[in-house]
Write an enzyme that holds these catalytic residues in place. Structure first.
Site, PDB file in Angstrom:
ATOM      1  N   HIS A 189     -50.392  42.303 -17.680  1.00  0.00           N
ATOM      2  CA  HIS A 189     -51.435  41.742 -16.807  1.00  0.00           C
ATOM      3  C   HIS A 189     -51.218  40.241 -16.599  1.00  0.00           C
ATOM      4  O   HIS A 189     -51.365  39.724 -15.494  1.00  0.00           O
ATOM      5  CB  HIS A 189     -52.819  41.962 -17.420  1.00  0.00           C
ATOM      6  CG  HIS A 189     -53.491  43.228 -16.986  1.00  0.00           C
ATOM      7  ND1 HIS A 189     -53.112  44.463 -17.462  1.00  0.00           N
ATOM      8  CD2 HIS A 189     -54.512  43.450 -16.117  1.00  0.00           C
ATOM      9  CE1 HIS A 189     -53.890  45.393 -16.916  1.00  0.00           C
ATOM     10  NE2 HIS A 189     -54.733  44.809 -16.083  1.00  0.00           N
ATOM     11  N   HIS A 211     -47.157  50.655 -24.822  1.00  0.00           N
ATOM     12  CA  HIS A 211     -45.988  49.785 -24.723  1.00  0.00           C
ATOM     13  C   HIS A 211     -46.268  48.552 -25.562  1.00  0.00           C
ATOM     14  O   HIS A 211     -47.432  48.189 -25.778  1.00  0.00           O
ATOM     15  CB  HIS A 211     -45.658  49.427 -23.270  1.00  0.00           C
ATOM     16  CG  HIS A 211     -46.808  48.965 -22.445  1.00  0.00           C
ATOM     17  ND1 HIS A 211     -47.271  47.653 -22.436  1.00  0.00           N
ATOM     18  CD2 HIS A 211     -47.611  49.626 -21.571  1.00  0.00           C
ATOM     19  CE1 HIS A 211     -48.280  47.533 -21.602  1.00  0.00           C
ATOM     20  NE2 HIS A 211     -48.525  48.714 -21.070  1.00  0.00           N
TER      21      HIS A 211
END
Length: 517
Positions: free
Chosen positions: A405, A398
């Site tokens: 994160h 992606h």
């Protein structure tokens, strides 16, 4: 015969709440309606991008997993079908995207999801990422080369290590490098850190990545599986191109000994295998173990003589909000990744640098990187100009911007700053030994919960950079986006409590204090 009559006596209900039946239902409806209406009153956001998608050959756009030519440039027909699927949102169109190998795209349809609380993920803004040809972009890329070169140097050795000093000196020469500096220079003490409050105080790593985690009746020491020193990947062009086309990677070389996180490689491995909200969940459990003194002073139960918080303003409440915010942050991240920016990953940029330096192609890469010590150092060690990756598979499938994160960490940290006392001093601070086999007492300045939570967010986001899968701006801006998600979530819930409550107060990453009512 006389008919017997049967009488039914309607018993009174047992409910004794101040609002019952329709009155309660109407109140609940009004709270939900007012929350929804407050979001509808905000004008639609404009989302601007950096223009890289207009570059020839899509050299500035993410395309991993699609088919590529020998230069690693995406096949135009495949990219066009990919774009058509994103524009239509039709599930069938996604099944028609041509793929280059066995690796699949990571959940692009999550970009369209709706949530029933907090701001809609399409209504949160993000600044434009650095452009492909900018000085800012190559400053970030040089930092990534240095993070790869210094992965195995313990954090405790940064102040004395000559390679760390060399990295700081080289990055100081970039005209638009935006990492923290001391008197205009990057130093070993500021290297790979952030200017957010608390980030330049104490050890490189947050206490919440070292302290034991209370887990029910168990205690979990934070020793983790890591990779062996020198276990770098995708430094040969053939391997790099195969991975861009979606080929399956080879296995990494694991260290058989679990260790406390002591260097960039260990940190990169932590954020390789952690589950989505692991870091804020662990921090929450650690903070809860410190008792009422660690709670935010606005907690309504700190002054109660008869009650304690649990489902509201207690452990169950805080844990739920931390996990809830994590998924919402990912929704906001995925919208920006797939439907706005589609920023290429550092490993893709490394391929552009390699082909440019070898004369196989000519790309508009800023000269500051091409003339840098970082680039010559990487070529000297690996024989290529590719970015050495910590993971065999390289980055996920992606786009880069913003970092998922970082968004999760930013949201979770913000929730924790709302519920806990940011001024609370962490007891008995520690740092990992040089070999990561033990924890040593840290004798320096006091470390506060707020500062260490900010540091935790930065560790998680820049830890992904250390692995080579993200840019600095992916992480820093991702933290801010996650923060916005969490603030919106807290705002929606602030009208749902029965307690006398003065609102959530916290310090944002930029140092500004906010109260959420």
């Amino acid at each position: 015969m006389e008919e017997k009559k049967i009488y039914y006596h309607k018993e009174k209900g047992c409910l004794i709440a101040p609002k019952t039946g329709w009155k309660r239902m109407k109140a609940a409806f009004c709270i939900r309606l007012m929350s929804a209406a407050s979001h509808l009153l905000v004008p639609p956001k404009e989302h601007s991008c950096n223009g890289d998608e207009q570059l020839p050959g899509k050299i500035g756009s993410y395309s991993k997993g699609l088919p590529h030519n020998s230069l690693g440039e995406v096949v135009s027909e495949a990219y066009e079908q990919y774009m058509e699927a994103l524009k239509s949102g039709n599930p069938e169109d996604f099944e028609s995207i041509p793929m280059g190998g066995k690796v699949k795209l990571s959940n692009p349809q999550a970009s369209y999801v709706y949530d029933l609380i907090g701001p809609d993920c399409h209504q949160l803004n993000l600044s434009k990422p650095p452009a492909f040809s900018s000085a800012l972009e190559v400053g970030e890329m040089a930092e990534l080369y240095w993070q790869a070169l210094t992965r195995d140097i313990p954090f405790r050795a940064y102040e004395s290590d000559p390679l760390i000093a060399e990295a700081a000196g080289d990055l100081s020469g970039f005209s638009d490098f935006r990492g923290p500096k001391d008197n205009g220079k990057v130093t070993p003490e500021t290297l790979f850190r952030s200017e957010f409050p608390g980030n330049l105080t104490g050890p490189y790593l947050s206490q919440f990545l070292w302290k034991d985690i209370p887990f029910g009746s168990a205690v979990i020491p934070q020793k983790y599986r890591t990779a062996l020193a020198g276990s770098d990947h995708m430094t040969s062009y053939e391997e790099w191109l195969d991975i861009q086309n979606g080929s399956l990677p080879r296995e990494s070389i694991k260290d058989p000994v679990p260790r406390y996180i002591r260097n960039g490689r260990d940190l990169g491995e932590y954020v390789h295998y952690d589950f989505s909200f692991q870091c804020p969940l662990s921090a929450c459990l650690i903070l809860l173990s410190y008792g009422p003194e660690a709670l935010d002073r606005n907690n309504p139960y700190l002054k109660s003589a008869t009650q304690g918080g649990f489902i509201t303003f207690g452990a169950a409440h805080i844990l739920d909000m931390v996990t809830k915010a994590g998924r919402m942050a990912l929704e906001a991240s995925w919208f920006q990744k797939f439907l706005v920016h589609r920023r290429l990953r550092p490993e893709e940029f490394g391929g552009r640098v390699h082909n440019h330096m070898n004369g196989a192609a000519k790309y508009p890469i800023h000269s500051e990187l091409l003339e840098s010590e970082a680039l010559s150092k990487v070529f000297s060690k690996y024989g290529s100009y590719l970015l050495p990756m910590a993971y065999p598979e390289g980055c996920p499938t992606h786009p880069a911007y913003p970092a998922g994160h970082a968004c999760i960490a930013g949201a979770g940290v913000t929730i924790l700053k709302a519920f806990f006392n940011e001024s609370f001093v962490i007891p008995d601070p520690v740092e990992a030994s040089l070999d990561g086999l033990s924890l040593l007492p840290y004798p320096g300045k006091p470390l506060t919960a707020g500062g260490e939570l900010n540091k935790l967010g930065v560790n998680i986001s820049l830890g992904r950079d250390t692995a080579g899968v993200h840019w600095r701006s992916d992480g820093i801006e991702g933290l801010k986006l996650g923060e916005a998600v969490a603030i919106g979530l807290l705002r929606d819930y602030s009208s749902s409590f029965n307690e006398h409550f003065n609102g959530f107060t916290l310090t944002k990453f930029d140092g500004k204090k906010v109260t959420i009512i």
